[in-house]
Design a protein around this motif. Structure first.
Motif, PDB file in Angstrom:
ATOM      1  N   ARG A  85       4.786  -3.531   3.950  1.00  0.00           N
ATOM      2  CA  ARG A  85       3.908  -4.923   3.791  1.00  0.00           C
ATOM      3  C   ARG A  85       3.208  -4.756   5.105  1.00  0.00           C
ATOM      4  O   ARG A  85       2.587  -5.074   5.124  1.00  0.00           O
ATOM      5  CB  ARG A  85       5.332  -5.550   4.460  1.00  0.00           C
ATOM      6  N   PRO A  86       3.943  -4.046   6.335  1.00  0.00           N
ATOM      7  CA  PRO A  86       2.581  -3.517   7.279  1.00  0.00           C
ATOM      8  C   PRO A  86       1.227  -2.699   7.029  1.00  0.00           C
ATOM      9  O   PRO A  86       0.204  -3.346   7.695  1.00  0.00           O
ATOM     10  CB  PRO A  86       3.852  -2.796   7.888  1.00  0.00           C
ATOM     11  N   GLY A  94       3.554 -12.822   7.001  1.00  0.00           N
ATOM     12  CA  GLY A  94       2.693 -13.371   7.756  1.00  0.00           C
ATOM     13  C   GLY A  94       2.700 -13.286   8.994  1.00  0.00           C
ATOM     14  O   GLY A  94       1.342 -14.229   9.730  1.00  0.00           O
ATOM     15  N   ALA A  95       3.955 -13.396   9.317  1.00  0.00           N
ATOM     16  CA  ALA A  95       4.139 -12.653  11.597  1.00  0.00           C
ATOM     17  C   ALA A  95       3.210 -11.503  11.724  1.00  0.00           C
ATOM     18  O   ALA A  95       2.040 -11.905  12.825  1.00  0.00           O
ATOM     19  CB  ALA A  95       5.346 -12.322  11.943  1.00  0.00           C
ATOM     20  N   GLY A  96       3.085 -10.494  10.716  1.00  0.00           N
ATOM     21  CA  GLY A  96       2.101  -9.967  11.046  1.00  0.00           C
ATOM     22  C   GLY A  96       0.333  -9.963  11.143  1.00  0.00           C
ATOM     23  O   GLY A  96      -0.229  -9.516  11.958  1.00  0.00           O
ATOM     24  N   LEU A  97       0.048 -11.051   9.806  1.00  0.00           N
ATOM     25  CA  LEU A  97      -1.079 -11.897   9.910  1.00  0.00           C
ATOM     26  C   LEU A  97      -1.546 -12.501  11.593  1.00  0.00           C
ATOM     27  O   LEU A  97      -2.361 -12.428  11.833  1.00  0.00           O
ATOM     28  CB  LEU A  97      -1.599 -12.516   8.992  1.00  0.00           C
ATOM     29  N   THR A 113       1.798 -11.722  -5.886  1.00  0.00           N
ATOM     30  CA  THR A 113       3.258 -11.922  -6.051  1.00  0.00           C
ATOM     31  C   THR A 113       3.878 -11.325  -4.057  1.00  0.00           C
ATOM     32  O   THR A 113       4.298 -10.227  -4.639  1.00  0.00           O
ATOM     33  CB  THR A 113       3.505 -12.012  -6.966  1.00  0.00           C
ATOM     34  N   VAL A 114       4.314 -12.495  -4.426  1.00  0.00           N
ATOM     35  CA  VAL A 114       5.857 -12.092  -2.493  1.00  0.00           C
ATOM     36  C   VAL A 114       6.895 -12.872  -3.368  1.00  0.00           C
ATOM     37  O   VAL A 114       6.413 -14.411  -2.960  1.00  0.00           O
ATOM     38  CB  VAL A 114       4.983 -11.855  -1.708  1.00  0.00           C
ATOM     39  N   LEU A 115       7.774 -12.648  -3.947  1.00  0.00           N
ATOM     40  CA  LEU A 115       9.189 -13.544  -3.571  1.00  0.00           C
ATOM     41  C   LEU A 115      10.479 -13.828  -3.324  1.00  0.00           C
ATOM     42  O   LEU A 115      11.377 -14.216  -3.043  1.00  0.00           O
ATOM     43  CB  LEU A 115       9.321 -13.289  -5.945  1.00  0.00           C
ATOM     44  N   VAL A 116      10.007 -12.522  -1.901  1.00  0.00           N
ATOM     45  CA  VAL A 116      10.976 -11.900  -1.420  1.00  0.00           C
ATOM     46  C   VAL A 116      11.288 -12.629  -0.162  1.00  0.00           C
ATOM     47  O   VAL A 116      10.088 -12.276   0.233  1.00  0.00           O
ATOM     48  CB  VAL A 116      11.384 -10.834  -1.295  1.00  0.00           C
ATOM     49  N   GLU A 117      11.115 -14.004   0.623  1.00  0.00           N
ATOM     50  CA  GLU A 117      11.412 -14.662   1.328  1.00  0.00           C
ATOM     51  C   GLU A 117      11.129 -13.275   2.849  1.00  0.00           C
ATOM     52  O   GLU A 117      10.045 -13.913   3.647  1.00  0.00           O
ATOM     53  CB  GLU A 117      12.606 -15.639   1.490  1.00  0.00           C
ATOM     54  N   ARG A 118      12.163 -12.805   2.884  1.00  0.00           N
ATOM     55  CA  ARG A 118      11.892 -11.927   4.701  1.00  0.00           C
ATOM     56  C   ARG A 118      10.579 -11.127   4.019  1.00  0.00           C
ATOM     57  O   ARG A 118      10.032 -10.956   5.111  1.00  0.00           O
ATOM     58  CB  ARG A 118      12.640 -11.019   4.084  1.00  0.00           C
ATOM     59  N   TYR A 119      10.201 -10.390   3.585  1.00  0.00           N
ATOM     60  CA  TYR A 119       8.549  -9.833   2.862  1.00  0.00           C
ATOM     61  C   TYR A 119       7.668 -10.877   3.243  1.00  0.00           C
ATOM     62  O   TYR A 119       6.598 -10.841   3.838  1.00  0.00           O
ATOM     63  CB  TYR A 119       8.670  -9.352   1.386  1.00  0.00           C
ATOM     64  N   TRP A 120       7.826 -11.788   2.542  1.00  0.00           N
ATOM     65  CA  TRP A 120       6.432 -12.492   3.246  1.00  0.00           C
ATOM     66  C   TRP A 120       6.067 -12.898   4.085  1.00  0.00           C
ATOM     67  O   TRP A 120       5.242 -13.868   5.328  1.00  0.00           O
ATOM     68  CB  TRP A 120       6.727 -14.446   2.131  1.00  0.00           C
ATOM     69  N   GLN A 151       7.115  -3.102  -3.215  1.00  0.00           N
ATOM     70  CA  GLN A 151       7.493  -4.017  -1.906  1.00  0.00           C
ATOM     71  C   GLN A 151       8.792  -3.761  -1.606  1.00  0.00           C
ATOM     72  O   GLN A 151       8.980  -3.787  -0.536  1.00  0.00           O
ATOM     73  CB  GLN A 151       7.336  -5.561  -2.778  1.00  0.00           C
ATOM     74  N   HIS A 152       9.663  -2.947  -2.301  1.00  0.00           N
ATOM     75  CA  HIS A 152      10.385  -2.995  -1.349  1.00  0.00           C
ATOM     76  C   HIS A 152      11.049  -1.892  -0.551  1.00  0.00           C
ATOM     77  O   HIS A 152      11.044  -1.714   0.370  1.00  0.00           O
ATOM     78  CB  HIS A 152      11.783  -2.785  -2.506  1.00  0.00           C
ATOM     79  N   TRP A 153       9.629  -1.103  -0.500  1.00  0.00           N
ATOM     80  CA  TRP A 153       8.884   0.045   0.451  1.00  0.00           C
ATOM     81  C   TRP A 153       8.420  -0.380   2.238  1.00  0.00           C
ATOM     82  O   TRP A 153       8.223  -0.881   1.925  1.00  0.00           O
ATOM     83  CB  TRP A 153       8.396   1.320  -0.420  1.00  0.00           C
TER      84      TRP A 153
END
Length: 173
Positions: free
Chosen positions: A59-60, A93-96, A82-89, A53-55
Motif C-alpha cells: 500500500r505505501p 487514500g490517506a497516503g495520497l 481492485t481494492v476490496l479491503v476497506e482498511r487498505y483503501w 495487497q496483504h503485504w
C-alpha cells in the motif's frame, strides 16, 4: 490527480482504463498490480499470501510510486486496481491525501451473473478460480462500504468504450 478504477475481476477495469486514458488530456495508465508483481519477485519470497495487497509494503509503495510518477510527469494517473479491503483503501487514500493528490474513485460494477460469465468466458486469461473467489468479497464490500466511497458505473449493459466515456465526462465536469 488520480482516476482510480475499482471493482472486482471481470468488471472491465483494465480495458476501460486503456480507453479512458486518451479521453483525459495529459493522462497515463499506472497499474498498481505491477507493484505487487515486483514484491512477488523478491527472493527469497515474502510470507505466503493469496493476495499481495496483504503485504504491508504494497500500500505505501503504491502511494509512493503514484506520487513520484505524478511529481515527474504531472497530469493524471488512471489506475485500474481492485481494492476490496476497506482498511487498505483508507490507507492508500490517506497516503495520497497526505501528498495533496486528489482521487476520483470509480467502481465499475456489474451483477454477479454478468461478472461470472465474463470471468468464465475470458479468452485471454481463461476461466480463473482465483478471480471467481473474489465475487463474494466484492459483493460484501459493495454492500458495506465500497459503493458509498465511489462513483459507481454499472457496466452490466455498457461496452468498455461507453463506460470510459462516462468516466471521462465525469472527470472533466
Amino acid at each position: 490527480m488520480i482516476v482510480w478504477l475499482n471493482g472486482t475481476h471481470g468488471a472491465g477495469k483494465t480495458t476501460t482504463a486503456a480507453l479512458v486514458q486518451p479521453l483525459i488530456p495529459d493522462s497515463r495508465v499506472f497499474d498498481a498490480e505491477k507493484v505487487g508483481e515486483t514484491l512477488m519477485d523478491i527472493t527469497p519470497g515474502l510470507p505466503r499470501t493469496d493476495n499481495f495487497q496483504h503485504w504491508p509494503p504494497w500500500r505505501p509503495l503504491v502511494v509512493e510510486t503514484a506520487r513520484r510518477v505524478l511529481d515527474y510527469t504531472g497530469g493524471t494517473l488512471v489506475m485500474p486496481m481492485t481494492v476490496l479491503v476497506e482498511r487498505y483503501w483508507r490507507e492508500i487514500g490517506a497516503g495520497l491525501a497526505h501528498h495533496g493528490i486528489p482521487v476520483r474513485h470509480f467502481v465499475l460494477h456489474a451483477d454477479q451473473d454478468t461478472l461470472r460469465g465474463r470471468i468464465e468466458g475470458d479468452t485471454v486469461l481463461g476461466p480463473s478460480p482465483f478471480r471467481l473467489r473474489y465475487l463474494e468479497l466484492y459483493a460484501e464490500a459493495a454492500r458495506t462500504w465500497l459503493h458509498a466511497e465511489a462513483e459507481v458505473v454499472d457496466t452490466t449493459h455498457l461496452t468498455p468504450a461507453q463506460a470510459a466515456r462516462r468516466i471521462a465526462e465525469a472527470v472533466r465536469s
